[in-house]
Scaffold this motif. Structure first.
Motif, short mmCIF file in Angstrom:
data_model
loop_
_atom_site.label_atom_id
_atom_site.label_comp_id
_atom_site.label_asym_id
_atom_site.label_seq_id
_atom_site.Cartn_x
_atom_site.Cartn_y
_atom_site.Cartn_z
N MET A 270 -77.86 -131.08 -44.32
CA MET A 270 -78.01 -132.20 -45.23
C MET A 270 -76.63 -132.73 -45.60
O MET A 270 -75.64 -132.00 -45.51
N SER A 271 -76.58 -133.98 -45.99
CA SER A 271 -75.29 -134.56 -46.38
C SER A 271 -74.82 -133.94 -47.68
O SER A 271 -75.64 -133.59 -48.56
N THR A 272 -73.51 -133.78 -47.83
CA THR A 272 -72.98 -133.06 -48.98
C THR A 272 -73.18 -133.81 -50.30
O THR A 272 -73.17 -133.18 -51.36
N ASP A 277 -77.43 -132.27 -56.24
CA ASP A 277 -78.70 -132.25 -56.95
C ASP A 277 -79.38 -130.88 -56.90
O ASP A 277 -80.03 -130.47 -57.86
N VAL A 278 -79.21 -130.16 -55.79
CA VAL A 278 -79.93 -128.89 -55.64
C VAL A 278 -79.17 -127.70 -56.21
O VAL A 278 -79.71 -126.60 -56.31
N VAL A 279 -77.88 -127.90 -56.56
CA VAL A 279 -77.12 -126.78 -57.12
C VAL A 279 -76.91 -126.93 -58.63
O VAL A 279 -76.14 -126.17 -59.23
N VAL A 297 -69.26 -127.37 -50.30
CA VAL A 297 -68.78 -128.58 -50.97
C VAL A 297 -69.99 -129.35 -51.50
O VAL A 297 -70.96 -129.57 -50.78
N VAL A 298 -69.91 -129.75 -52.76
CA VAL A 298 -71.08 -130.37 -53.39
C VAL A 298 -70.81 -131.83 -53.80
O VAL A 298 -71.34 -132.32 -54.77
N PHE A 299 -69.98 -132.51 -53.03
CA PHE A 299 -69.79 -133.95 -53.24
C PHE A 299 -69.67 -134.64 -51.88
O PHE A 299 -69.48 -133.99 -50.85
N GLY A 300 -69.80 -135.93 -51.88
CA GLY A 300 -69.98 -136.69 -50.65
C GLY A 300 -68.82 -136.67 -49.67
O GLY A 300 -67.66 -136.45 -50.03
N GLY A 301 -69.15 -136.92 -48.39
CA GLY A 301 -68.15 -137.00 -47.33
C GLY A 301 -68.48 -136.13 -46.13
O GLY A 301 -67.81 -136.22 -45.10
#
Length: 336
Positions: A270-272, A277-279, A297-301
Motif C-alpha cells: 500500500m502507498s505510505t 491511518d492504520v497506525v 514510513v508513515v507519510f507519503g512518497g
C-alpha cells in the motif's frame, strides 16, 4: 458598423465616452493608446504561445485591458455609465496567478536576456510596453483627482504577471528539452535491454530493472520541473534495494527515507500516505511504525510497484515536502 474614418480627428482631437472631446496628445489619450499597443503585443504573444493555460490567462488579461482603456477614455459622464471597472479583484487574480507559477519555476536568480523563444520574447516586449503605459497612467492619476488608484495597481501587476509568464514559457521550453533528452535515453535503454533479452537474460530481472530506470527518468524530469532535488529508490519483492538514484543537492537524510518508503510500500502493499491511518492509536495496525528496525514510513512518497497485476516491489521518493514527493512519485508511476 461605423465607418473606419469619420474625419472627426482631423483637427487633432478625439472623442471621449460621454461625448466630450480632448486633444490627441492629452496624457489620458497617450495612456489608453499605449495600453492598446500593449494589448496588441499580448495578442502576438498569444498567437505564438503553445501552452493553453497561459493562452487562457493572456486572453482574459486582454479583455481586462479593454475595461481599463474604457475608463481612461471616459469623461465624468461616461464613467457614470460604465458597467464594469478595474477592481482589487483583478489585482488579486494576477497575484494568485503569479504565485501559482512562481511555485513551479522558483525565484529569479539572474538577469534575463529576452529571446529564448518567440513566445517568451513577445511577452517580454508586452511587459515593457505595459511599463510605459504604467508611467503614463501614474502621471495621469497625479494630474486628475478623479482617477482611481486601482488603475495604477492593475498595470503594475500586469507587467509583473507578463514577466512571470515569460519566464514560465522559457522554463517550459527548458523542461521540454529535458524530456526529449530523457526520451532519447529511454529509447537507447530499451534497445539495450531488448538485446539483453534476446541474448538470454532473465525476463524478470529485465522487467524490474527496465521499469526502475524508466521511472527514475520520469521522476527526475518532474523533480527538475518543480525544482526539488530528490532521492529515488526501488526495492524488489523481497524488500532488497534494486535501484537507487540521488540528484545533486538532495538532502543526505532523504537517502534512508527514500529507501524505507519503498520498503514500506512493498512490505504492506500500500502507498505510505495511507499507512498513517492504520497506525493511529485506534488504528488496526497501531504500533507497526516501531517494528522492522524502524524502517516503516508513515507519510507519503512510497508506492507499491505493480506489474501485470502483481506487486513486484516498491518505489520511494524523498527530498521535498510530502505533497511534492507524492507528485514526483506519481509521475514516475505514470509511465506504467
Amino acid at each position: 458598423m461605423p465607418n473606419v474614418y469619420t474625419r472627426g480627428g482631423d483637427k487633432g482631437e478625439t472623442g471621449l465616452f460621454g461625448s466630450s472631446r480632448t486633444p490627441k496628445d492629452n496624457i489620458r489619450v497617450d495612456a489608453y493608446g499605449t495600453m492598446d499597443e500593449a494589448n496588441s503585443t499580448i495578442g502576438l504573444a498569444y498567437s505564438l504561445c503553445e501552452d493553453n493555460d497561459i493562452k487562457e490567462i493572456l486572453h482574459y488579461l486582454q479583455k481586462r485591458i479593454f475595461v481599463l482603456g474604457a475608463e481612461l477614455a471616459s469623461d465624468e459622464k461616461g464613467k457614470a455609465m460604465l458597467a464594469d471597472r478595474i477592481s482589487q479583484a483583478d489585482v488579486d487574480y494576477m497575484e494568485c496567478t503569479m504565485e501559482q507559477y512562481l511555485a513551479i519555476i522558483g525565484p529569479q536568480k539572474a538577469f534575463i536576456i529576452p529571446g529564448a523563444s518567440p513566445a517568451s520574447a513577445a511577452l517580454h516586449v508586452a511587459r515593457t510596453v505595459v511599463r510605459r503605459g504604467e508611467r503614463l497612467i501614474v502621471k495621469y492619476n497625479r494630474e486628475n483627482e478623479e482617477s482611481r488608484p486601482e488603475l495604477v495597481k492593475f498595470v503594475n501587476r500586469l507587467s509583473d504577471t507578463l514577466f512571470v509568464l515569460a519566464r514560465t514559457v522559457e522554463f517550459n521550453g527548458f523542461v521540454k528539452e529535458i524530456v526529449d533528452r530523457v526520451k532519447e535515453k529511454l529509447n537507447a535503454l530499451e534497445q539495450t535491454d531488448l538485446d539483453s533479452v534476446n541474448s538470454g537474460a532473465s525476463n524478470k530481472d529485465y522487467s524490474l530493472l527496465t521499469l526502475a530506470k524508466k521511472m527514475a527518468a520520469a521522476a527526475r524530469v518532474k523533480a527538475e520541473e518543480i525544482n526539488v532535488p530528490i532521492v529515488f529508490s526501488v526495492v524488489d519483492s523481497g524488500g532488497n534495494l534494486a535501484y537507487f538514484e540521488r540528484m545533486e543537492d538532495a538532502l543526505m537524510v532523504s537517502i534512508d527515507i527514500s529507501v524505507n518508503k519503498a520498503y514500506t510500500a512493498n512490505a504492506l502493499k500500500m502507498s505510505t500516505d495511507k499507512v498513517a491511518d492504520v497506525v493511529k492509536e485506534n488504528g488496526s495496525l497501531y504500533g507497526l511504525q516501531w517494528t522492522n528496525n524502524g524502517r516503516m514510513v508513515v507519510f507519503g512518497g512510497g508506492y507499491p510497484l505493480k506489474h501485470n497485476g502483481e506487486v513486484i516491489g516498491g518505489i520511494g521518493v524523498s527530498g521535498g515536502s510530502v505533497d511534492e514527493d507524492m507528485i514526483i512519485a506519481k509521475s514516475a508511476l505514470a509511465i506504467l
